[in-house]
Motif scaffolding. Structure first.
Motif, PDB file in Angstrom:
ATOM      1  N   HIS A   1       3.070  -9.432   1.765  1.00 10.11           N
ATOM      2  CA  HIS A   1       2.391  -8.823   0.866  1.00 10.11           C
ATOM      3  C   HIS A   1       2.983  -7.402   1.109  1.00 10.11           C
ATOM      4  CE1 HIS A   1       1.445 -11.652  -2.744  1.00 10.11           C
ATOM      5  NE2 HIS A   1       0.947 -12.269  -1.847  1.00 10.11           N
ATOM      6  N   SER A   2       2.615  -6.307   0.617  1.00 11.66           N
ATOM      7  CA  SER A   2       3.122  -4.923   1.087  1.00 11.66           C
ATOM      8  C   SER A   2       1.591  -4.221   2.150  1.00 11.66           C
ATOM      9  CB  SER A   2       3.159  -4.791  -0.059  1.00 11.66           C
ATOM     10  OG  SER A   2       1.922  -4.343  -1.008  1.00 11.66           O
ATOM     11  N   MET A   3       1.436  -4.945   3.229  1.00 13.57           N
ATOM     12  CA  MET A   3       0.484  -4.083   3.999  1.00 13.57           C
ATOM     13  C   MET A   3       1.524  -3.696   5.809  1.00 13.57           C
ATOM     14  SD  MET A   3      -2.889  -6.540   4.171  1.00 13.57           S
ATOM     15  CE  MET A   3      -1.934  -7.666   4.926  1.00 13.57           C
ATOM     16  N   LEU A   4       2.198  -2.518   5.153  1.00 16.86           N
ATOM     17  CA  LEU A   4       2.848  -2.383   6.273  1.00 16.86           C
ATOM     18  C   LEU A   4       1.721  -2.378   7.794  1.00 16.86           C
ATOM     19  CD1 LEU A   4       5.542   0.253   4.769  1.00 16.86           C
ATOM     20  CD2 LEU A   4       5.623  -1.926   5.058  1.00 16.86           C
ATOM     21  N   ASP A   5       1.013  -1.660   7.845  1.00 17.30           N
ATOM     22  CA  ASP A   5      -0.224  -1.697   8.763  1.00 17.30           C
ATOM     23  C   ASP A   5      -0.955  -2.383   9.145  1.00 17.30           C
ATOM     24  OD1 ASP A   5      -1.563  -0.837   6.676  1.00 17.30           O
ATOM     25  OD2 ASP A   5      -2.107   0.891   7.246  1.00 17.30           O
ATOM     26  N   GLY A   6      -1.059  -3.339   8.383  1.00 16.12           N
ATOM     27  CA  GLY A   6      -1.978  -4.491   8.170  1.00 16.12           C
ATOM     28  C   GLY A   6      -2.983  -4.395   7.974  1.00 16.12           C
ATOM     29  N   ALA A   7      -3.486  -2.900   7.008  1.00 19.54           N
ATOM     30  CA  ALA A   7      -4.129  -3.073   6.521  1.00 19.54           C
ATOM     31  C   ALA A   7      -4.264  -3.135   4.426  1.00 19.54           C
ATOM     32  CB  ALA A   7      -5.257  -1.354   6.264  1.00 19.54           C
ATOM     33  N   PRO A   8      -5.726  -3.783   4.283  1.00 21.94           N
ATOM     34  CA  PRO A   8      -5.036  -3.972   2.721  1.00 21.94           C
ATOM     35  C   PRO A   8      -5.498  -2.548   1.873  1.00 21.94           C
ATOM     36  CG  PRO A   8      -7.417  -4.191   3.597  1.00 21.94           C
ATOM     37  CD  PRO A   8      -7.023  -3.729   5.194  1.00 21.94           C
ATOM     38  N   THR A   9      -4.476  -2.225   2.147  1.00 25.18           N
ATOM     39  CA  THR A   9      -4.164  -1.204   0.578  1.00 25.18           C
ATOM     40  C   THR A   9      -2.419  -0.770   0.667  1.00 25.18           C
ATOM     41  OG1 THR A   9      -4.262   1.403   0.719  1.00 25.18           O
ATOM     42  CG2 THR A   9      -4.199   0.970   3.516  1.00 25.18           C
ATOM     43  N   GLU A  10      -2.107   0.077  -0.079  1.00 20.85           N
ATOM     44  CA  GLU A  10      -0.910   0.019  -0.294  1.00 20.85           C
ATOM     45  C   GLU A  10      -0.494   1.632  -0.892  1.00 20.85           C
ATOM     46  OE1 GLU A  10      -1.079  -1.107  -5.803  1.00 20.85           O
ATOM     47  OE2 GLU A  10      -1.379  -2.562  -3.525  1.00 20.85           O
ATOM     48  N   SER A  11      -1.767   1.932  -0.953  1.00 17.81           N
ATOM     49  CA  SER A  11      -0.636   3.915  -0.825  1.00 17.81           C
ATOM     50  C   SER A  11      -1.007   4.588   0.807  1.00 17.81           C
ATOM     51  CB  SER A  11      -2.446   4.543  -1.615  1.00 17.81           C
ATOM     52  OG  SER A  11      -2.620   4.249  -2.980  1.00 17.81           O
ATOM     53  N   PHE A  12      -0.117   5.435   1.030  1.00 20.09           N
ATOM     54  CA  PHE A  12       0.367   6.399   1.853  1.00 20.09           C
ATOM     55  C   PHE A  12       0.553   7.451   1.689  1.00 20.09           C
ATOM     56  CE2 PHE A  12       1.560   1.761   2.690  1.00 20.09           C
ATOM     57  CZ  PHE A  12       1.400   1.603   3.736  1.00 20.09           C
ATOM     58  N   ALA A  13      -0.555   8.245   2.457  1.00 21.29           N
ATOM     59  CA  ALA A  13      -0.169   9.993   2.134  1.00 21.29           C
ATOM     60  C   ALA A  13       1.367  10.567   2.559  1.00 21.29           C
ATOM     61  CB  ALA A  13      -1.373  10.950   3.354  1.00 21.29           C
ATOM     62  N   HIS A  14       1.503  11.276   2.120  1.00 24.00           N
ATOM     63  CA  HIS A  14       2.619  12.132   3.008  1.00 24.00           C
ATOM     64  C   HIS A  14       2.521  12.328   4.373  1.00 24.00           C
ATOM     65  CE1 HIS A  14       6.747  14.670   3.125  1.00 24.00           C
ATOM     66  NE2 HIS A  14       6.522  14.437   2.031  1.00 24.00           N
ATOM     67  N   LEU A  15       3.103  12.317   5.687  1.00 21.61           N
ATOM     68  CA  LEU A  15       3.587  12.134   6.733  1.00 21.61           C
ATOM     69  C   LEU A  15       3.977  12.944   7.207  1.00 21.61           C
ATOM     70  CD1 LEU A  15       5.042   8.690   7.831  1.00 21.61           C
ATOM     71  CD2 LEU A  15       2.938   9.421   7.403  1.00 21.61           C
ATOM     72  N   GLY A  16       4.647  14.194   6.028  1.00 18.38           N
ATOM     73  CA  GLY A  16       4.657  15.769   7.087  1.00 18.38           C
ATOM     74  C   GLY A  16       3.568  16.894   5.484  1.00 18.38           C
ATOM     75  N   THR A  17       5.332  18.297   5.213  1.00 21.93           N
ATOM     76  CA  THR A  17       4.531  18.492   4.473  1.00 21.93           C
ATOM     77  C   THR A  17       5.253  19.148   3.097  1.00 21.93           C
ATOM     78  OG1 THR A  17       3.282  20.775   6.058  1.00 21.93           O
ATOM     79  CG2 THR A  17       3.643  21.659   4.133  1.00 21.93           C
ATOM     80  N   ALA A  18       4.288  17.784   2.174  1.00 19.93           N
ATOM     81  CA  ALA A  18       5.547  18.401   1.005  1.00 19.93           C
ATOM     82  C   ALA A  18       5.696  19.941   0.294  1.00 19.93           C
ATOM     83  CB  ALA A  18       4.739  17.533   0.035  1.00 19.93           C
TER      84      ALA A  18
ATOM     85  N   ALA B   1      10.321  -4.742   8.530  1.00 19.37           N
ATOM     86  CA  ALA B   1      10.711  -3.691   9.384  1.00 19.37           C
ATOM     87  C   ALA B   1      11.654  -2.803   8.321  1.00 19.37           C
ATOM     88  CB  ALA B   1      11.808  -4.176  10.089  1.00 19.37           C
ATOM     89  N   ASP B   2      12.406  -3.656   6.908  1.00 17.08           N
ATOM     90  CA  ASP B   2      13.066  -2.665   6.205  1.00 17.08           C
ATOM     91  C   ASP B   2      11.767  -2.293   5.132  1.00 17.08           C
ATOM     92  OD1 ASP B   2      15.639  -3.398   6.702  1.00 17.08           O
ATOM     93  OD2 ASP B   2      15.707  -5.314   6.341  1.00 17.08           O
ATOM     94  N   ALA B   3      10.917  -2.613   4.655  1.00 18.34           N
ATOM     95  CA  ALA B   3       9.942  -1.877   4.426  1.00 18.34           C
ATOM     96  C   ALA B   3       9.085  -0.532   4.796  1.00 18.34           C
ATOM     97  CB  ALA B   3       9.279  -2.627   3.933  1.00 18.34           C
ATOM     98  N   ALA B   4       9.415  -0.961   5.513  1.00 14.63           N
ATOM     99  CA  ALA B   4       8.617   0.525   6.347  1.00 14.63           C
ATOM    100  C   ALA B   4       9.893   1.590   6.742  1.00 14.63           C
ATOM    101  CB  ALA B   4       8.023  -0.164   8.444  1.00 14.63           C
ATOM    102  N   ALA B   5      10.673   1.355   7.296  1.00 15.85           N
ATOM    103  CA  ALA B   5      11.305   2.371   7.131  1.00 15.85           C
ATOM    104  C   ALA B   5      11.744   2.842   5.546  1.00 15.85           C
ATOM    105  CB  ALA B   5      12.928   1.795   7.404  1.00 15.85           C
ATOM    106  N   LEU B   6      11.871   1.833   4.411  1.00 13.42           N
ATOM    107  CA  LEU B   6      11.937   2.392   3.069  1.00 13.42           C
ATOM    108  C   LEU B   6      10.975   4.149   2.684  1.00 13.42           C
ATOM    109  CD1 LEU B   6      13.421   2.724   0.639  1.00 13.42           C
ATOM    110  CD2 LEU B   6      12.398   1.093  -0.338  1.00 13.42           C
ATOM    111  N   CYS B   7       9.623   2.816   3.559  1.00 19.28           N
ATOM    112  CA  CYS B   7       8.504   4.373   2.698  1.00 19.28           C
ATOM    113  C   CYS B   7       8.299   5.413   3.600  1.00 19.28           C
ATOM    114  CB  CYS B   7       7.243   3.522   3.261  1.00 19.28           C
ATOM    115  SG  CYS B   7       7.099   1.604   2.295  1.00 19.28           S
ATOM    116  N   LEU B   8       9.097   5.650   5.191  1.00 19.14           N
ATOM    117  CA  LEU B   8       8.788   6.138   5.826  1.00 19.14           C
ATOM    118  C   LEU B   8      10.330   7.431   5.134  1.00 19.14           C
ATOM    119  CD1 LEU B   8       9.187   4.851   9.500  1.00 19.14           C
ATOM    120  CD2 LEU B   8       6.762   6.638   8.063  1.00 19.14           C
TER     121      LEU B   8
END
Length: 240
Positions: A3-20, A197-204
């Motif tokens: 399932h979708s836990m890219l960082d091992g935490a039970p969440t599926e929302s990720f904040a923008h890593l840069g300045t949107a 790994a593909d999922a992580a790359a796509l999210c980034l």
């Protein structure tokens, strides 16, 4: 299936890593309605009704002799004037635009962004903005529909770019499983992908798209190919 836990935490929302980039960066000139139908302060009631009907807008700019907005007359002002005339209360259908207008007019210049126009309209508690050139002359009008169309176009542009990333050969995404939505810069992605790994790359990659303010994903993968990952089917599952 993992399932979708890219960082091992039970969440599926990720904040923008840069300045949107803020949404609404399109210029007002590209989204305003033109030409703007207007009247002058001495225009009579019949002229105002004809003009506002022809414009199909909720307000009618009132301009000075040099074309600068000095006020606005709303459709509700005309209806109220008509009702006063029927009641014999004065300042009714015999009124001029100068009598009925709200002044001064809240305007926006054509080279401002749509986002700035939204803030101006909100601060002034108005729905329509007469648009002026650098000389202060009326060149168009910006309605709520114009503003929403522009913001929707921003979201659609982001969605198109995210789809392009996800469907790039080698991304690992199963095309038939892919669903992408974008609302106010927030992207939601659902689909099946080859590996974690593909999922992580796509999210980034999605997080780096200009204009993305946030990302929610429900990606599932067949294998956990990250360092220390578990074989397919053995990784701890989270709520997707």
């Amino acid at each position: 299936m993992n399932h979708s836990m890219l960082d091992g935490a039970p969440t599926e929302s990720f904040a923008h890593l840069g300045t949107a980039r803020a949404l609404g960066t399109a210029l007002v000139r590209d989204w305003m309605s033109r030409p703007a139908v207007a009247v002058v302060p001495r225009s009579d009631f019949a002229s105002m009704v004809t003009a506002i009907t022809a414009s199909r807008r909720g307000v009618l700019p009132v301009v000075s002799s040099d074309g600068a907005p000095v006020g606005v007359v709303a459709a509700s002002d005309l209806l109220a004037a008509y009702a006063r005339e029927e009641a014999g209360a004065g300042h009714g259908a015999g009124s001029t635009a100068g009598d009925l207008m709200t002044s001064p007019a809240v305007t926006v210049t054509q080279d401002r962004t749509v986002g700035e126009a939204v803030r101006i309209a909100r601060q002034a508690s108005v729905h329509h903005l007469p648009v002026v050139d650098d000389g202060g002359r009326l060149v168009g009008i910006l309605s709520p529909h114009d503003l929403l169309d522009s913001l929707r176009a921003d979201d659609e542009a982001i969605r198109t770019e995210v789809l392009g990333l996800a469907l790039t050969p080698g991304s690992g995404v199963v095309p038939s499983s892919l669903r992408v939505r974008c609302e106010r810069g927030h992207v939601a992605v659902t689909g099946r992908i080859r590996g974690r790994a593909d999922a992580a790359a796509l999210c980034l990659g999605i997080a780096a798209v200009e204009g993305v303010a946030g990302l929610t994903h429900r990606l599932t993968w067949d294998i956990d190919d990250t360092v220390g990952g578990s074989p397919a089917g053995d990784a701890p599952a989270g709520d997707a």
